[in-house]
Design a protein around this motif. Structure first.
Motif, PDB file in Angstrom:
ATOM      1  N   ASN A  48       5.869   5.313 -12.048  1.00 31.07           N
ATOM      2  CA  ASN A  48       6.602   4.963 -13.723  1.00 31.07           C
ATOM      3  C   ASN A  48       7.819   4.992 -13.137  1.00 31.07           C
ATOM      4  O   ASN A  48       8.650   4.705 -14.057  1.00 31.07           O
ATOM      5  CB  ASN A  48       6.295   5.638 -14.314  1.00 31.07           C
ATOM      6  N   ARG A  49       8.563   5.431 -11.882  1.00 34.44           N
ATOM      7  CA  ARG A  49       9.975   5.665 -11.780  1.00 34.44           C
ATOM      8  C   ARG A  49      10.355   4.787 -10.288  1.00 34.44           C
ATOM      9  O   ARG A  49      11.645   4.644  -9.782  1.00 34.44           O
ATOM     10  CB  ARG A  49      10.419   6.725 -11.990  1.00 34.44           C
ATOM     11  N   HIS A  50       9.659   4.686  -9.273  1.00 31.16           N
ATOM     12  CA  HIS A  50       9.879   4.156  -8.011  1.00 31.16           C
ATOM     13  C   HIS A  50      10.447   2.914  -7.736  1.00 31.16           C
ATOM     14  O   HIS A  50       9.539   2.204  -8.615  1.00 31.16           O
ATOM     15  CB  HIS A  50       8.635   4.507  -6.355  1.00 31.16           C
ATOM     16  N   PRO A  51      11.120   2.468  -7.463  1.00 32.27           N
ATOM     17  CA  PRO A  51      11.728   1.205  -7.338  1.00 32.27           C
ATOM     18  C   PRO A  51      10.641   0.238  -6.406  1.00 32.27           C
ATOM     19  O   PRO A  51      10.780  -0.907  -7.240  1.00 32.27           O
ATOM     20  CB  PRO A  51      12.931   1.301  -6.539  1.00 32.27           C
ATOM     21  N   ILE A  52      10.138   0.771  -6.106  1.00 38.61           N
ATOM     22  CA  ILE A  52       9.187   0.094  -5.252  1.00 38.61           C
ATOM     23  C   ILE A  52       7.868  -1.285  -6.147  1.00 38.61           C
ATOM     24  O   ILE A  52       7.304  -2.053  -5.845  1.00 38.61           O
ATOM     25  CB  ILE A  52       7.760   0.264  -4.388  1.00 38.61           C
ATOM     26  N   ALA A  53       7.818  -0.641  -7.086  1.00 37.50           N
ATOM     27  CA  ALA A  53       7.104  -1.128  -8.693  1.00 37.50           C
ATOM     28  C   ALA A  53       7.323  -1.758  -8.643  1.00 37.50           C
ATOM     29  O   ALA A  53       6.881  -3.056  -8.945  1.00 37.50           O
ATOM     30  CB  ALA A  53       6.323  -0.037  -9.554  1.00 37.50           C
ATOM     31  N   GLU A  54       8.609  -2.023  -9.161  1.00 31.58           N
ATOM     32  CA  GLU A  54       9.301  -3.107  -9.448  1.00 31.58           C
ATOM     33  C   GLU A  54       9.581  -4.027  -8.472  1.00 31.58           C
ATOM     34  O   GLU A  54       9.606  -5.460  -8.802  1.00 31.58           O
ATOM     35  CB  GLU A  54      10.910  -2.940 -10.651  1.00 31.58           C
ATOM     36  N   HIS A  55      10.321  -3.763  -7.702  1.00 29.59           N
ATOM     37  CA  HIS A  55      10.296  -4.829  -6.601  1.00 29.59           C
ATOM     38  C   HIS A  55       8.737  -5.260  -5.882  1.00 29.59           C
ATOM     39  O   HIS A  55       9.151  -6.871  -5.741  1.00 29.59           O
ATOM     40  CB  HIS A  55      10.328  -3.868  -5.118  1.00 29.59           C
ATOM     41  N   ALA A  56       7.779  -5.428  -5.957  1.00 31.79           N
ATOM     42  CA  ALA A  56       6.153  -5.622  -5.833  1.00 31.79           C
ATOM     43  C   ALA A  56       5.996  -6.566  -7.429  1.00 31.79           C
ATOM     44  O   ALA A  56       5.961  -7.693  -6.899  1.00 31.79           O
ATOM     45  CB  ALA A  56       5.095  -4.529  -5.642  1.00 31.79           C
ATOM     46  N   ARG A  57       6.487  -5.805  -8.592  1.00 36.86           N
ATOM     47  CA  ARG A  57       5.957  -6.889  -9.914  1.00 36.86           C
ATOM     48  C   ARG A  57       7.049  -8.272  -9.258  1.00 36.86           C
ATOM     49  O   ARG A  57       6.086  -9.160  -9.540  1.00 36.86           O
ATOM     50  CB  ARG A  57       6.700  -5.639 -10.758  1.00 36.86           C
ATOM     51  N   ASN A  58       8.253  -8.015  -9.860  1.00 37.26           N
ATOM     52  CA  ASN A  58       8.988  -9.341  -9.220  1.00 37.26           C
ATOM     53  C   ASN A  58       8.732  -9.961  -8.070  1.00 37.26           C
ATOM     54  O   ASN A  58       8.572 -11.085  -8.769  1.00 37.26           O
ATOM     55  CB  ASN A  58      10.398  -8.822  -9.386  1.00 37.26           C
ATOM     56  N   ALA A  59       7.856  -9.502  -7.120  1.00 38.14           N
ATOM     57  CA  ALA A  59       7.566 -10.707  -6.049  1.00 38.14           C
ATOM     58  C   ALA A  59       5.602 -11.629  -6.807  1.00 38.14           C
ATOM     59  O   ALA A  59       5.481 -11.940  -5.924  1.00 38.14           O
ATOM     60  CB  ALA A  59       8.061  -9.938  -4.469  1.00 38.14           C
TER      61      ALA A  59
ATOM     62  N   ASP B  78      -5.204   4.485  -9.899  1.00 37.58           N
ATOM     63  CA  ASP B  78      -4.038   3.935 -10.624  1.00 37.58           C
ATOM     64  C   ASP B  78      -3.651   2.403  -9.807  1.00 37.58           C
ATOM     65  O   ASP B  78      -2.789   2.108 -10.154  1.00 37.58           O
ATOM     66  CB  ASP B  78      -2.458   4.679 -11.107  1.00 37.58           C
ATOM     67  N   LEU B  79      -3.954   3.454  -8.518  1.00 38.10           N
ATOM     68  CA  LEU B  79      -3.494   2.135  -7.492  1.00 38.10           C
ATOM     69  C   LEU B  79      -5.289   1.593  -7.172  1.00 38.10           C
ATOM     70  O   LEU B  79      -4.995   0.808  -5.887  1.00 38.10           O
ATOM     71  CB  LEU B  79      -3.761   3.124  -6.251  1.00 38.10           C
ATOM     72  N   THR B  80      -6.251   1.983  -7.824  1.00 34.57           N
ATOM     73  CA  THR B  80      -7.667   1.252  -7.661  1.00 34.57           C
ATOM     74  C   THR B  80      -7.567   0.509  -8.863  1.00 34.57           C
ATOM     75  O   THR B  80      -7.245   0.170  -9.616  1.00 34.57           O
ATOM     76  CB  THR B  80      -8.182   2.310  -7.230  1.00 34.57           C
TER      77      THR B  80
ATOM     78  N   VAL C 218       0.444  -3.683  -6.116  1.00 31.03           N
ATOM     79  CA  VAL C 218       1.223  -2.356  -5.371  1.00 31.03           C
ATOM     80  C   VAL C 218      -0.646  -1.687  -5.005  1.00 31.03           C
ATOM     81  O   VAL C 218      -1.497  -1.036  -6.344  1.00 31.03           O
ATOM     82  CB  VAL C 218       1.667  -1.230  -6.433  1.00 31.03           C
ATOM     83  N   ILE C 219      -1.589  -0.868  -3.903  1.00 28.31           N
ATOM     84  CA  ILE C 219      -2.305  -0.092  -4.053  1.00 28.31           C
ATOM     85  C   ILE C 219      -2.802   0.692  -3.503  1.00 28.31           C
ATOM     86  O   ILE C 219      -1.318   1.109  -2.836  1.00 28.31           O
ATOM     87  CB  ILE C 219      -3.427  -1.229  -3.318  1.00 28.31           C
ATOM     88  N   GLY C 220      -3.410   1.524  -3.253  1.00 30.49           N
ATOM     89  CA  GLY C 220      -3.786   2.736  -1.863  1.00 30.49           C
ATOM     90  C   GLY C 220      -4.888   2.719  -1.188  1.00 30.49           C
ATOM     91  O   GLY C 220      -5.384   1.790  -1.298  1.00 30.49           O
TER      92      GLY C 220
ATOM     93  N   VAL D 192       0.793  -0.679  -0.337  1.00 29.62           N
ATOM     94  CA  VAL D 192       0.158   0.059   0.048  1.00 29.62           C
ATOM     95  C   VAL D 192       0.909   1.045   0.430  1.00 29.62           C
ATOM     96  O   VAL D 192       2.221   0.940   0.416  1.00 29.62           O
ATOM     97  CB  VAL D 192      -0.491  -0.362   1.092  1.00 29.62           C
ATOM     98  N   VAL D 193       0.241   2.164  -1.023  1.00 32.84           N
ATOM     99  CA  VAL D 193       1.496   3.199  -0.962  1.00 32.84           C
ATOM    100  C   VAL D 193       0.244   4.672  -1.076  1.00 32.84           C
ATOM    101  O   VAL D 193      -0.067   4.733  -1.461  1.00 32.84           O
ATOM    102  CB  VAL D 193       2.347   2.817  -2.648  1.00 32.84           C
ATOM    103  N   SER D 194       1.251   5.858  -1.048  1.00 31.73           N
ATOM    104  CA  SER D 194       1.415   7.682  -1.075  1.00 31.73           C
ATOM    105  C   SER D 194       0.600   7.555  -2.542  1.00 31.73           C
ATOM    106  O   SER D 194       1.769   6.629  -3.377  1.00 31.73           O
ATOM    107  CB  SER D 194       1.660   8.630  -0.301  1.00 31.73           C
ATOM    108  N   PRO D 195      -0.431   7.955  -3.015  1.00 34.61           N
ATOM    109  CA  PRO D 195      -0.869   9.042  -4.015  1.00 34.61           C
ATOM    110  C   PRO D 195       0.003   9.302  -5.135  1.00 34.61           C
ATOM    111  O   PRO D 195       0.553   9.084  -6.267  1.00 34.61           O
ATOM    112  CB  PRO D 195      -2.305   9.070  -4.556  1.00 34.61           C
ATOM    113  N   GLY D 196       1.309  10.088  -4.340  1.00 30.59           N
ATOM    114  CA  GLY D 196       2.184  10.536  -4.498  1.00 30.59           C
ATOM    115  C   GLY D 196       3.612  10.235  -5.261  1.00 30.59           C
ATOM    116  O   GLY D 196       4.796  11.007  -5.506  1.00 30.59           O
ATOM    117  N   VAL D 197       3.580   8.495  -4.591  1.00 31.37           N
ATOM    118  CA  VAL D 197       4.899   8.249  -4.716  1.00 31.37           C
ATOM    119  C   VAL D 197       4.483   7.072  -6.556  1.00 31.37           C
ATOM    120  O   VAL D 197       3.914   7.103  -7.042  1.00 31.37           O
ATOM    121  CB  VAL D 197       4.466   6.007  -4.063  1.00 31.37           C
ATOM    122  N   PRO D 198       5.568   8.299  -7.394  1.00 30.83           N
ATOM    123  CA  PRO D 198       5.619   7.407  -8.658  1.00 30.83           C
ATOM    124  C   PRO D 198       5.845   6.251  -9.508  1.00 30.83           C
ATOM    125  O   PRO D 198       6.792   5.683  -9.450  1.00 30.83           O
ATOM    126  CB  PRO D 198       6.378   9.180  -9.560  1.00 30.83           C
TER     127      PRO D 198
END
Length: 397
Positions: free
Chosen positions: A26-37, A119-121, A41-43, A18-24
């Motif tokens: 398209n370039r924040h590494p959490i997106a790839e980390h979650a995708r690999n697992a 995007d997170l919903t 990624v939701i809000g 769960v991330v804040s909507p302000g987390v970008p």
């Protein structure tokens, strides 16, 4: 207290991040980390959507769009409350919806939704989904304008049978989306299969209410909803409240008593026949233009930290400007622009002096309006502080 680094945690076995909507994303590494697992990624709006089955029976209205969504959200909420319908307002406005107590049965949650939140919903099935307009914005987060528009469009993709889509078809993108919704249902596409739709004249059975601000009558009776942009907001709110089952009288009562949002064409006071309007939220010329369109004789207070070196978007409404009063860093530049356009200008320098200058010149029936077309940071901490200063200074007149 120790905080874990989510980028170093093994996400295997987690349901979601769960991330804040302000987390970008398209370039924040959490997106790839979650995708690999293999983790979504939701809000917070998705958490609310997942909790809905445990809540008393209710409806959800979701409002998105580039401009006007805050006013439309607050207006729908006000109309519902005025009609005696239990309602909560949240999302991108006010308190987070997860921080509120649940509504009783029959209540309506009214959610302002930014593109980032959408995007997170993934499972927010709005009983009524509303789109005010789409113009280029936040393009650093999307693959061009088309990607941004597609984010807004996803709100309708999450709707199920029996839902209503309200779309203000005043621009090319909203027209395209309304048309696609209709045609996709005719073709059996599940994107809009089964939607119950109305248009502004309550015709059709395809699930889309296509509204035009030019269809609005009665705007002169709604003091806090002046200007063409508020005609669009009102059109969306009227169609939404009709879809929720409210009567014309209930809707009219809400429109007439709506107080407006702070710092957005906010009517502060009327003194000696002169109306004082706080539009401090207008931090660029594009945002100021509708305010100038709303009243025929304006003493315009403008200036601050400029975002552009022109006022071109405001130029079509210069005939509404009796005189300009410039302040802040942009003051000399804006004064030159207005003088070149043949307008009377006073280089007041500060907001306090501008209010005094405008109040001395304004006649009964005219408007003194703070609509700066600039950021505030040269003289104020933010647009809210600027608006509060305007309110206080007007109160001392």
């Amino acid at each position: 207290m120790t905080f874990a680094d989510p980028l170093e945690i093994d996400l295997a076995g987690y349901d979601s991040v769960v991330v804040s909507p302000g987390v970008p994303l398209n370039r924040h590494p959490i997106a790839e980390h979650a995708r690999n697992a293999g983790v979504s990624v939701i809000g917070d709006i998705e958490l609310f959507a997942l909790a809905r089955p445990s809540l008393p029976p209710h409806k959800v209205v979701g409002i998105t769009g580039t401009n006007g969504k805050s006013t439309t959200t607050a207006l729908i909420h006000h109309i519902l409350e005025t009609a005696g319908v239990p309602s909560l307002m949240g999302g991108n406005i006010g308190l987070p919806i997860l921080g509120r107590d649940p509504l009783p049965g029959g209540g309506v949650y009214v959610l302002e939704l930014s593109s980032y939140q959408i995007d997170l919903t993934f499972s927010l099935d709005c009983d009524v989904a509303v789109l005010t307009n789409i113009t280029p914005d936040h393009l650093d987060r999307y693959e061009g304008f088309a990607g941004y528009a597609a984010s807004k469009e996803r709100l309708f993709a999450m709707q199920s049978a029996g839902s209503v889509a309200v779309i203000a078809t005043d621009d090319d993108q909203t027209k395209r989306i309304a048309s696609f919704l209709r045609h996709s249902r005719e073709g059996g596409n599940p994107y809009s299969q089964g939607l119950e739709v109305m248009d502004s004249r309550l015709r059709g059975n395809d699930g889309v209410v296509a509204v035009l601000s030019t269809d609005i009558t009665g705007q002169s009776r709604w003091p806090a909803l002046q200007g063409p942009h508020n005609a669009q907001n009102a059109a969306c709110a009227i169609a939404t409240c009709k879809a929720l089952g409210l009567t014309d009288d209930q809707i009219e009562q809400g429109l007439a008593t709506y107080p407006g949002l702070p710092h957005r064409m906010e009517r502060i006071a009327e003194k000696d026949g002169v109306l004082y309007v706080n539009d401090s939220k207008a931090t660029n010329a594009t945002a100021t233009a509708p305010a100038l369109a709303a009243y025929p004789k304006i003493h315009w207070i403008l200036g601050g930290v400029p975002k552009t070196d022109d006022l071109d978007d405001c130029a079509p409404f210069y005939d509404h400007v009796v005189a300009g009063y410039t302040i802040g860093q942009a003051g000399p530049m804006f004064a030159d622009i207005l003088r070149t356009a043949g307008k009377l200008v006073t280089e007041s320098g500060t907001l306090e002096q501008a209010i005094a200058d405008a109040a001395a010149a304004a006649k009964p029936g005219e408007v003194v309006m703070l609509s700066p077309a600039c950021a505030s940071f040269d003289q104020f901490s933010d647009y809210e502080a600027r608006g509060e200063a305007f309110r206080t200074l007007v109160g001392t007149l």
